[in-house]
Design a protein around this motif. Structure first.
Motif, short mmCIF file in Angstrom:
data_model
loop_
_atom_site.label_atom_id
_atom_site.label_comp_id
_atom_site.label_asym_id
_atom_site.label_seq_id
_atom_site.Cartn_x
_atom_site.Cartn_y
_atom_site.Cartn_z
N LYS A 1 0.82 -1.21 0.00
CA LYS A 1 0.00 0.00 0.00
C LYS A 1 0.86 1.27 0.00
O LYS A 1 0.38 2.33 -0.35
N ILE A 2 2.11 1.14 0.43
CA ILE A 2 3.00 2.30 0.50
C ILE A 2 4.23 2.01 -0.34
O ILE A 2 5.20 1.42 0.12
N ARG A 3 4.17 2.42 -1.58
CA ARG A 3 5.27 2.18 -2.52
C ARG A 3 6.03 3.46 -2.87
O ARG A 3 7.12 3.42 -3.41
N SER A 4 5.42 4.60 -2.58
CA SER A 4 6.04 5.89 -2.85
C SER A 4 5.65 6.86 -1.75
O SER A 4 4.73 6.59 -0.97
N VAL A 5 6.34 8.01 -1.69
CA VAL A 5 6.01 8.97 -0.64
C VAL A 5 4.60 9.54 -0.82
O VAL A 5 3.96 9.94 0.15
N ALA A 6 4.11 9.55 -2.05
CA ALA A 6 2.74 10.03 -2.28
C ALA A 6 1.72 9.16 -1.56
O ALA A 6 0.65 9.65 -1.17
N ASP A 7 2.07 7.90 -1.33
CA ASP A 7 1.16 6.98 -0.64
C ASP A 7 1.08 7.27 0.86
O ASP A 7 0.27 6.65 1.57
N LEU A 8 1.90 8.19 1.33
CA LEU A 8 1.86 8.56 2.76
C LEU A 8 0.79 9.62 3.05
O LEU A 8 0.56 9.96 4.20
N ARG A 9 0.15 10.11 2.02
CA ARG A 9 -0.92 11.08 2.22
C ARG A 9 -2.00 10.49 3.14
O ARG A 9 -2.47 9.37 2.93
N LYS B 1 -1.54 9.50 6.14
CA LYS B 1 -0.96 8.51 7.06
C LYS B 1 -0.28 9.19 8.25
O LYS B 1 -0.07 10.39 8.29
N LYS B 2 0.08 8.34 9.23
CA LYS B 2 0.86 8.77 10.38
C LYS B 2 2.28 8.23 10.20
O LYS B 2 2.46 7.04 9.97
N VAL B 3 3.26 9.11 10.32
CA VAL B 3 4.66 8.75 10.07
C VAL B 3 5.51 9.16 11.26
O VAL B 3 5.44 10.31 11.72
N VAL C 1 14.95 14.57 4.25
CA VAL C 1 14.87 14.01 2.90
C VAL C 1 13.43 13.64 2.56
O VAL C 1 12.93 13.92 1.46
N LEU C 2 12.73 13.04 3.52
CA LEU C 2 11.33 12.68 3.33
C LEU C 2 10.48 13.92 3.06
O LEU C 2 9.67 13.94 2.12
N ARG C 3 10.65 14.95 3.85
CA ARG C 3 9.82 16.15 3.68
C ARG C 3 10.09 16.82 2.33
O ARG C 3 9.16 17.35 1.70
N GLY C 4 11.33 16.79 1.89
CA GLY C 4 11.64 17.33 0.58
C GLY C 4 10.98 16.51 -0.53
O GLY C 4 10.45 17.07 -1.50
N VAL D 1 2.72 16.74 -1.93
CA VAL D 1 2.07 16.36 -0.68
C VAL D 1 2.56 17.33 0.39
O VAL D 1 3.76 17.42 0.63
N ASN D 2 1.64 18.05 1.01
CA ASN D 2 2.01 19.02 2.03
C ASN D 2 2.27 18.30 3.35
O ASN D 2 1.34 17.78 3.97
N TRP D 3 3.54 18.29 3.79
CA TRP D 3 3.88 17.52 5.00
C TRP D 3 3.30 18.15 6.27
O TRP D 3 3.22 17.51 7.31
N LYS D 4 2.86 19.41 6.16
CA LYS D 4 2.27 20.08 7.32
C LYS D 4 0.79 19.74 7.50
O LYS D 4 0.28 19.77 8.63
N THR D 5 0.09 19.43 6.38
CA THR D 5 -1.36 19.25 6.46
C THR D 5 -1.88 17.94 5.90
O THR D 5 -2.98 17.50 6.28
N ASP D 6 -1.12 17.31 5.00
CA ASP D 6 -1.64 16.13 4.31
C ASP D 6 -1.33 14.81 5.01
O ASP D 6 -1.78 13.75 4.58
#
Length: 341
Positions: A119-127, A129-131, A142-145, A152-157
């Motif tokens: 289900k999580i193959r790319s960083v877009a799949d983290l939308r 989710k809890k990380v 690196v992840l946030r970049g 994908v907005n790491w602050k809100t998504d």
């Protein structure tokens, strides 16, 4: 008669017998993380390279880069190697820091439960989710970049939880408190041994990115001779580790209390880079990622953080002592590409 006058000739004779390094050794407090990527500290200590260079080094362990960098900024350490994110974040806020070299590069990974691997193959799949990450860790930035690049907005998504260390991240993933976690070696291998899966590596998201720069307060640059000898010891350790597996793992095992086979697999991993140069080129790119992902405010130019003359001097002095050793010439050639201001 003053007793010290009677002792002085004896001490002078002892100095001649033991060599000047025993009497004139410079003391340094060096901060490290208990990970395989910091092996050069352990090798330099256990193989006597620090002593060869006239240094009395005290290695001080920290749980994460944030705590370690705070100790550097507070002048409680002479040298620290705490991620790339931590020093750059402090520098962006005005801290008077200098990068004089490096300890490692790449090596971070995103891990999930086995049932979530498809289900999580790319960083877009983290939308959505809890990380879990470790505060001010290189892999976190690196992840946030990468999330920014994937729109994908790491602050809100998604929700990002900053934990104390990689074991805490693994426990959060295993318990289901989070959907994914960011760790680094050897904890990526430990994760797989515990039934988790590595789904993305930081080298895929930002190829060649630096990690764990050798950082000092700028005032320490007054001790150029001491820092040059420190870098010589680190370079000797890099060469030794590349050529002596058993002794290298012996050294790591004294500081990282994990299974020997796991440590060897992690240290000699294709996902871990072990260069000792400042990697100006890679760090500039990392800075750009921090700025573009809004991890830091771009309030000052990054180039003043680099002090490359010490590394070049240390490297060339070793090459001069061993002119037929190709290892040193290869590092000199790399520095001409990676470390130009």
């Amino acid at each position: 008669m003053n007793p010290s006058r009677l002792l002085a000739p004896g001490l002078a004779g002892l100095a001649l017998l033991l060599g000047t390094s025993a009497v004139l050794a410079e003391s340094l407090k060096v901060g490290y993380l208990p990970v395989t990527g910091h092996a050069k500290f352990f090798v330099a200590q256990e193989q006597g390279f620090f002593k060869e260079e006239g240094l009395n080094v005290e290695l001080i362990e920290f749980a994460n880069s944030a705590d370690g960098l705070n100790a550097v900024v507070a002048n409680k350490l002479d040298v620290g190697a705490f991620g790339t994110t931590a020093p750059l974040v402090h520098y962006a806020k005005g801290a008077d820091l200098r990068i004089i070299g490096g300890i490692m590069g790449e090596d971070a990974a995103i891990v999930v439960k086995a049932e979530n691997a498809d289900k999580i193959r790319s960083v877009a799949d983290l939308r959505g989710k809890k990380v879990a990450t470790v505060r001010l860790a290189t892999g976190d930035a690196v992840l946030r970049g990468a999330l920014k690049d994937a729109q994908v907005n790491w602050k809100t998504d998604l929700e990002i939880f900053e934990l104390k260390n990689p074991p805490a991240v693994l426990e959060a993933v295993k318990s289901g408190q989070v959907d994914a976690g960011v760790v680094w070696g050897p904890h990526d291998i430990r994760a797989e041994q515990q039934g988790l899966k590595v789904v993305i590596r930081s080298s895929e998201l930002q190829p060649g990115h630096p990690c764990c720069r050798l950082v000092v307060r700028s005032e320490k640059l007054q001790d150029k001779k001491v820092l040059r000898h420190f870098l010589r010891a680190i370079l000797k350790a890099e060469k030794f580790a590349a050529e002596n597996r058993k002794e290298t793992i012996d050294a790591i095992q004294k500081y990282v209390k994990l299974d020997r086979e796991l440590l060897e697999q992690a240290y000699y991993s294709p996902h871990l880079e072990q260069r000792s140069d400042p990697n100006i080129e890679g760090t500039r790119q990392f800075w750009d990622v921090l700025v573009s992902s809004e991890f830091v405010a771009n309030t000052r130019p990054v180039d003043p953080i680099f002090e490359v003359k010490l590394y070049n001097s240390a490297l060339k002095s070793l090459a001069k002592e061993q002119p037929k050793e190709s290892f040193w010439q290869e590092r000199i050639d790399e520095a001409k590409r990676r470390d130009v201001l």
